[in-house]
Design a protein around this motif. Sequence first.
Motif, short mmCIF file in Angstrom:
data_model
loop_
_atom_site.label_atom_id
_atom_site.label_comp_id
_atom_site.label_asym_id
_atom_site.label_seq_id
_atom_site.Cartn_x
_atom_site.Cartn_y
_atom_site.Cartn_z
N LYS A 53 0.83 -1.21 0.00
CA LYS A 53 0.00 0.00 0.00
C LYS A 53 0.86 1.26 0.00
N ARG A 54 1.92 1.26 0.79
CA ARG A 54 2.77 2.46 0.87
C ARG A 54 3.48 2.72 -0.46
N VAL A 55 4.05 1.66 -1.04
CA VAL A 55 4.78 1.82 -2.30
C VAL A 55 3.84 2.35 -3.40
N PHE A 56 2.65 1.74 -3.51
CA PHE A 56 1.73 2.18 -4.57
C PHE A 56 1.26 3.61 -4.33
N GLY A 57 1.05 3.96 -3.06
CA GLY A 57 0.67 5.34 -2.73
C GLY A 57 1.74 6.33 -3.17
N LYS A 58 3.00 6.00 -2.87
CA LYS A 58 4.11 6.90 -3.21
C LYS A 58 4.34 6.97 -4.72
N LEU A 59 4.07 5.86 -5.42
CA LEU A 59 4.28 5.85 -6.88
C LEU A 59 3.13 6.53 -7.62
N GLY A 60 2.01 6.73 -6.90
CA GLY A 60 0.86 7.38 -7.53
C GLY A 60 -0.05 6.42 -8.28
N ILE A 61 0.06 5.10 -7.96
CA ILE A 61 -0.85 4.13 -8.58
C ILE A 61 -2.07 3.99 -7.66
N ALA A 62 -3.25 4.37 -8.16
CA ALA A 62 -4.42 4.45 -7.28
C ALA A 62 -5.41 3.31 -7.45
N ASP A 63 -5.46 2.73 -8.66
CA ASP A 63 -6.49 1.73 -8.94
C ASP A 63 -5.86 0.34 -9.04
N TYR A 64 -5.80 -0.35 -7.90
CA TYR A 64 -5.15 -1.67 -7.88
C TYR A 64 -5.81 -2.55 -6.83
N ASP A 65 -5.59 -3.86 -6.94
CA ASP A 65 -6.10 -4.82 -5.95
C ASP A 65 -4.98 -5.70 -5.46
N ILE A 66 -4.90 -5.85 -4.13
CA ILE A 66 -4.01 -6.87 -3.57
C ILE A 66 -4.88 -8.10 -3.35
N LYS A 67 -4.73 -9.09 -4.21
CA LYS A 67 -5.50 -10.33 -4.07
C LYS A 67 -4.84 -11.16 -2.99
N LEU A 68 -5.65 -11.67 -2.08
CA LEU A 68 -5.11 -12.40 -0.94
C LEU A 68 -5.88 -13.70 -0.77
N ASN A 69 -5.17 -14.79 -0.55
CA ASN A 69 -5.82 -16.07 -0.28
C ASN A 69 -4.92 -16.86 0.66
N ASN A 70 -5.32 -18.09 0.98
CA ASN A 70 -4.51 -18.94 1.84
C ASN A 70 -4.51 -20.34 1.26
N ARG A 71 -3.34 -20.91 1.15
CA ARG A 71 -3.19 -22.25 0.56
C ARG A 71 -4.07 -23.27 1.29
N LYS A 72 -4.22 -23.10 2.61
CA LYS A 72 -5.00 -24.06 3.40
C LYS A 72 -6.47 -24.05 2.99
N ILE A 73 -6.95 -22.87 2.56
CA ILE A 73 -8.34 -22.78 2.10
C ILE A 73 -8.51 -23.59 0.82
N LEU A 74 -7.52 -23.51 -0.08
CA LEU A 74 -7.59 -24.28 -1.34
C LEU A 74 -7.57 -25.79 -1.04
N THR A 75 -6.73 -26.16 -0.07
CA THR A 75 -6.68 -27.58 0.34
C THR A 75 -8.04 -27.99 0.89
N GLY A 76 -8.62 -27.12 1.72
CA GLY A 76 -9.94 -27.39 2.31
C GLY A 76 -11.02 -27.54 1.24
N ILE A 77 -11.00 -26.66 0.24
CA ILE A 77 -12.01 -26.73 -0.83
C ILE A 77 -11.92 -28.07 -1.55
N SER A 78 -10.70 -28.50 -1.87
CA SER A 78 -10.59 -29.79 -2.59
C SER A 78 -11.05 -30.96 -1.71
N GLU A 79 -10.86 -30.86 -0.38
CA GLU A 79 -11.37 -31.91 0.53
C GLU A 79 -12.90 -31.93 0.52
N VAL A 80 -13.49 -30.73 0.65
CA VAL A 80 -14.94 -30.62 0.80
C VAL A 80 -15.69 -31.07 -0.45
N ILE A 81 -15.10 -30.84 -1.63
CA ILE A 81 -15.81 -31.27 -2.86
C ILE A 81 -15.53 -32.73 -3.19
N GLY A 82 -14.74 -33.39 -2.30
CA GLY A 82 -14.51 -34.83 -2.48
C GLY A 82 -13.34 -35.18 -3.39
#
Length: 457
Positions: A168-197
């Motif tokens: 966030k700080r770097v993008f603020g200082k560079l003047g880039i305003a329209d961006y997304d930091i996509k965040l996930n967790n590997r354990k959630i992906l493991t959980g999804i594959s377990e739950v769908i069988g």
Amino acid sequence: MAVQKPSLPKGTRDFGPIQMARRNFILDTIKDTFRLFGFQQIETPAMENLSTLTGKYGDEGDQLLFKILNSGDFIKDVKAEDLLSGSSKILPKVAEKGLRYDLTVPFARYVVMNRNDISFPFKRFQIQPVWRADRPQRGRYREFYQCDADVVGTDSLVCELEILLMIKRVFGKLGIADYDIKLNNRKILTGISEVIGEKGREGELCVAIDKLDKIGWEKVQEELTQRNFTQDAVQKLEPIISLREDNQEKLEFLKDFLSTSEIGLKGISELEEVFSLLEKYGETQQHVDFDVVLARGLTYYTGAIFEVKVNNVTIGSVSGGGRYDNLTGVFGLDGVSGVGFSFGVDRLYDVMDELGIFPETGLDKTKVLITHFDEKGFLYGLQILQKLRSKGISSELFPETGKIKKQLTYADKKEIPYVIVLGDNEIQQGNVSLKDLNSGSQETVSLEKAIEILLTK
């Protein structure tokens, strides 16, 4: 003899003064941020032993390593029968070293070799070129810079928080305003594959889901079916794909969806803690997007996964990273976990170029040129030059006596905004004529006054 026309190796490029000034603006912003957060800089050699590099990037990576021939008579150990056996037999006899392919493996080697001197948790950053014998194409080079920051030796989720804050700080200082930091967790992906069988198949699942943006859900379903995922599993996946709510609602939905998966719920609680730390730090979730199907680096990431995308530009991701459990295991030191990420400096440059947001002022430019008519003016100019530089004003004295027009053309071409003109009157009175090349206005003032004006512009 014909004159040889100079050329560059394919997949490499020169950076001229303007590009370097802009690159330095990006790199200085990043370094400044890393230091503010307590990261220390290290560097490792351009070349590593091939034994350090091979086998760390998969078969494809091994093919892309640039090998360095041994010095001297490098084929002295090669026998005729070796030539018949092919390159795998010859290579160890002619090359012991290679150019580094990334900064992560050299970092792991550094940690293992210096483990008794490092204080853990160890926060390091590294900005250096890497080399890959890839096919050059737009946006893909054989020599490019990587810019990594890692914290090793702790499981604390404060590290994940700090990655979000640094981005966030770097993008603020560079003047880039329209961006997304996509965040996930590997354990959630493991959980999804377990739950769908389809336990243990998150790798395949994610390869398919990763194409969602490009080919759409219909085609992803076809690919999953081709990969022998059951119809039931694909159907169970449907609500995950169509999740459009905000971060909090996604977390609530997944608590229910993953209720039978212990590891999945662990991933959810880790993410919740990161969001809670963000709030306690006094920051909002602006720009942070929990992306349930974000999948990258599945062979080594074990916790949080990050990817940063700038919106409305042609370039894809400009930064990414994640948490890993075993950085140094390949070198015989187990249990060193950490989290790291990197900025794609070349990609950030292209994004800022496309958006036209580079600051034009103060990028490594000379501020004032001293011009003169004769030897007397030149010598007076030398004294003024010393005084300007001692005040930190970047300045030049035109090195030859000659027509003033030629000197002004030089200032123009170098985009120098101010010129000091030294004629007989100025020399006699101990003054200078200061000309603003942008407005064309000119005034005769004392040197002290000129310095004052230049320091405020």
